[in-house]
Design an enzyme around this catalytic site. Sequence first.
Site, short mmCIF file in Angstrom:
data_model
loop_
_atom_site.label_atom_id
_atom_site.label_comp_id
_atom_site.label_asym_id
_atom_site.label_seq_id
_atom_site.Cartn_x
_atom_site.Cartn_y
_atom_site.Cartn_z
N ALA A 176 39.52 31.91 40.77
CA ALA A 176 38.92 32.65 39.67
C ALA A 176 40.04 33.27 38.85
O ALA A 176 41.15 33.46 39.35
CB ALA A 176 38.02 33.75 40.23
N GLY A 220 38.41 30.23 44.34
CA GLY A 220 37.41 29.51 43.56
C GLY A 220 37.81 28.06 43.32
O GLY A 220 36.94 27.19 43.16
N GLU A 225 36.71 26.28 46.18
CA GLU A 225 35.24 26.26 46.17
C GLU A 225 34.70 25.18 45.23
O GLU A 225 33.69 24.54 45.52
CB GLU A 225 34.71 27.66 45.79
CG GLU A 225 34.96 28.66 46.92
CD GLU A 225 34.59 30.08 46.55
OE1 GLU A 225 35.16 30.59 45.56
OE2 GLU A 225 33.72 30.66 47.22
N GLU A 282 41.05 35.06 49.08
CA GLU A 282 40.40 36.20 48.42
C GLU A 282 40.63 37.50 49.16
O GLU A 282 40.74 38.57 48.56
CB GLU A 282 38.89 35.95 48.27
CG GLU A 282 38.50 34.93 47.20
CD GLU A 282 38.50 33.49 47.70
OE1 GLU A 282 39.08 33.21 48.77
OE2 GLU A 282 37.92 32.63 47.00
C1 3H9 Z 1 38.64 33.96 43.62
O1 3H9 Z 1 38.89 32.82 43.41
C2 3H9 Z 1 37.24 34.48 43.78
C3 3H9 Z 1 36.23 33.41 43.97
O2 3H9 Z 1 36.07 33.09 45.34
C4 3H9 Z 1 34.85 33.83 43.55
C5 3H9 Z 1 34.63 34.12 42.10
C6 3H9 Z 1 33.18 34.36 41.77
N1 3H9 Z 1 44.18 34.30 37.83
O3 3H9 Z 1 52.32 33.48 41.42
P1 3H9 Z 1 52.97 32.91 40.23
C7 3H9 Z 1 49.26 34.01 37.12
S1 3H9 Z 1 39.89 35.11 43.73
C8 3H9 Z 1 44.91 34.70 36.78
O4 3H9 Z 1 54.16 33.63 39.70
P2 3H9 Z 1 53.70 30.57 41.74
C9 3H9 Z 1 50.29 34.99 37.66
O5 3H9 Z 1 49.92 36.31 37.41
C10 3H9 Z 1 41.37 34.22 43.36
N2 3H9 Z 1 46.26 34.58 36.74
O6 3H9 Z 1 53.34 31.36 40.41
C11 3H9 Z 1 51.51 34.57 36.87
O7 3H9 Z 1 51.38 35.10 35.56
P3 3H9 Z 1 52.66 35.57 34.75
C12 3H9 Z 1 41.84 33.45 44.53
C13 3H9 Z 1 46.86 34.03 37.80
O8 3H9 Z 1 53.95 29.19 41.30
C14 3H9 Z 1 51.35 33.04 36.77
O9 3H9 Z 1 49.97 32.79 36.99
N3 3H9 Z 1 43.12 32.84 44.22
C15 3H9 Z 1 46.14 33.62 38.92
O10 3H9 Z 1 54.72 31.32 42.51
C16 3H9 Z 1 52.16 32.29 37.81
O11 3H9 Z 1 51.86 32.81 39.10
C17 3H9 Z 1 44.29 33.44 44.50
O12 3H9 Z 1 44.32 34.51 45.06
C18 3H9 Z 1 44.72 33.76 38.91
N4 3H9 Z 1 43.94 33.35 39.94
O13 3H9 Z 1 52.37 30.62 42.62
C19 3H9 Z 1 45.53 32.69 44.12
N5 3H9 Z 1 47.01 33.12 39.85
O14 3H9 Z 1 53.48 34.34 34.59
C20 3H9 Z 1 46.49 33.61 43.44
C21 3H9 Z 1 48.23 33.22 39.30
O15 3H9 Z 1 52.12 36.12 33.48
N6 3H9 Z 1 47.68 32.93 42.95
N7 3H9 Z 1 48.16 33.77 38.07
O16 3H9 Z 1 53.34 36.61 35.60
C22 3H9 Z 1 48.68 32.51 43.75
O17 3H9 Z 1 48.64 32.62 44.95
C23 3H9 Z 1 49.90 31.95 43.09
O18 3H9 Z 1 49.90 32.36 41.76
C24 3H9 Z 1 50.01 30.39 43.12
C25 3H9 Z 1 51.20 29.95 42.22
C26 3H9 Z 1 50.25 29.93 44.56
C27 3H9 Z 1 48.78 29.75 42.57
#
Ligand code: 3H9
Length: 715
Positions: free
Chosen positions: A76, A115, A118, A138
């Site tokens: 998400a 998500g 999902e 999450e």
């Molecule tokens: C969910 O999904 C809820 C659902 O079950 C239900 C909904 C109804 N959204 O980490 P990085 C940005 S909860 C928005 O440096 P990497 C991050 O801020 C979500 N932005 O890169 C950064 O921005 P900036 C569950 C996001 O390559 C840029 O992307 N998912 C999101 O080291 C690069 O990120 C998670 O918890 C996001 N979801 O790692 C996953 N994710 O450049 C969370 C990232 O402006 N994300 N950004 O600073 C991660 O674990 C890592 O970002 C990922 C990439 C492994 C994907």
Amino acid sequence: MNHPTASASPASPASFMVTRQLHGDVLVVVVDNPPVNALGIDVRRGLVEALDAADADTAVAAVVIVGAGRNFIAGADIREFGKPPQPPHLPAVCNRIEACAKPVVAAIHGAALGGGLEVALAAHYRIAVAGAKLGLPEVKLGLMPGAGGTQRAPRLIGAAAALDLMLSGRHAGADEALALGLVDRLGKTGDVLAEGLAYARELIAERAGVRPTRSARGLPDETASRAAIEAARKQTATRLRGLFSPMKIVDAVHAALDLPFDEGLALERELFLECLDSPQRAGLVYAFFAEREAAKAPETSAAKPRALASVGIVGGGTMGAGIALAVLDAGLPVTMIERDEAALGRGRAHVARVYDSLVDKGRLDARDKANAMARFAGSTSYDALANVDLVIEAVFEDMAVKKAVFAELDRVTKPGAVLATNTSYLDIDEIAGATARPSDVIGLHFFSPANVMKLLEVVVPPRVAADVVATAFEFARRLSKIAVRAGVCDGFIGNRLLAVYRTAADYLMEDGASPYQIDRAMREFGYPMGPYQVVDLAGGDIGWAARKRRASTRDPRARYVEIADRLCERGWFGQKTGRGFYRYPEGVRTGAPDPEVEAIVDEERKRRGIVPRSFSDDEIVTRLITAIVNEAANVVREGIALRPLDVDVTLVHGYGFPRHRGGPMKYADTIGLANVLADLRRFEKEDPLFWKPSPLIVELAERGTSFSSLDGARA
Ligand code: 3H9
């Protein structure tokens, strides 16, 4: 996969972020929302439009969903949390995918998280290529899967494996995902689009049809699943106590076992919304962004890092060896310098011992250990550092000793080498003055054990060059550390705040609270250990030495509590001597309260003429956290920390501040700065020197604003 150029859909934000391409009779749906294809409103709309189009078009026999760029879908859009939700909501999008009349394949590369996974679970078939990371993280954001994950994952892989993923938040690689049954097959190549298309064509040829996960009859092994849910419930009640979302996850998975799919989904939504509303979600999402923001120091955009292919470490003690491990783990070669062969042997043995224990626990391959040790070299001569790109000094905390080391480094290292000190409080500018190249000298303050602790304070003295600062941040990234930029002062950000925290605790102890009550109150607040447990763990002698050293410069008006000194005079230095604030009978690491310590505390109160008062646990927490927040405001005001978020990241990752509260500054914002100021004014009456409100708090409270207004925070 590369970002696509052709799109068959009309121009709307949704159609830019979700494009559609017909490859023969397979509709490829590409999610293209950089940087990580988060499921923002336009992506959700685009997915629904794409599925509607697939069902409506007789030329389409199957659908492949794929992500553009480096990931499938990272989840998400976290930035939307806390804002009014806009339909279509993600659960409805997932249901739409699952309801497609044509087989839908999720072709996964990079991150398929939250998500994102999902969406994949709602597809009928899943294929992953090497490097894919699948997970339901999450919980790390104070949430639970909220788009069917708690109902579909257990149906596919059983409750035990699903709970493990959801409660740990860990990522599974492609091989593990296949073994678990999260995906149906692995691609033979890294070309995710080609692999997805091939799979879809095979399914069409076989007339495989749709395969909605919701239709699975029950969970794979009902008895085992029921046992796993009960075990998770017990574990969550103890191990994850204090966290809001884990028990909701268990409840939702329980529903997957006992309720029809749609009822389970409805319960999941209800629980998800409760999590979304919780302050823990706000704290954890703030922490997520703060950690990423902290890495963006001004110098990282102003300058390019220098080359970083080899590292020297001066000193093979606990710190030096820990740093060596962290550097070796990052795949870089290390040259360790010690004064003689015996000391060098001890440093090397320390490194080898840590790797041996990882091998014994099955967490490291013997071959990986051999490779890491092959990158380790040692010498008793500084000349061995002639060609390294970065040297980290980790010798005894003494200005004269450090200066002598830096004079040597200046003599032997090549021009342009970065010279770093691991000092935790000394003036780095003065250390830099021992060289003819102060612009190359910086602080890299690691935390012990350096190969485990995530925080790295990058301490920036006035004369250092911007590209040296950029190199330090790049180095932290290579080591998978969370870097925070700090300015030079006694204790930098973290230890300066630790000092006031300890002082406030000592005042409370002398005024009437027992050290055991203080520790308990702080644990209840969320710290893994109370302040006196930490003293016992670190060794009371360390703080004692620092207090003696500072005695001559201490403000004579400042109140000084001598209780800890009384313990040290008896040789009670904590765990290592079997006694400190707690007693540690042979081999026991959790201490027991000690009536003799309480007698000493009492004695000290009498000596000072203090009549003990009682304090509630809440009052204890308020005083200790207010002390930190007040000093932290000064740290920000003086520019030692660039922003409040830098303080938060430091205390969460180096000092055990509960991450679900975001950090002390975020916590203060949650309480409201006017309330923080009111507490300060109340305490100020007792001790105007220690509790003098920071002018920054006064100013922000008067303006009715918050610390986060200084972050440019988006959380
Ligand atoms: C969910 O999904 C809820 C659902 O079950 C239900 C909904 C109804 N959204 O980490 P990085 C940005 S909860 C928005 O440096 P990497 C991050 O801020 C979500 N932005 O890169 C950064 O921005 P900036 C569950 C996001 O390559 C840029 O992307 N998912 C999101 O080291 C690069 O990120 C998670 O918890 C996001 N979801 O790692 C996953 N994710 O450049 C969370 C990232 O402006 N994300 N950004 O600073 C991660 O674990 C890592 O970002 C990922 C990439 C492994 C994907």
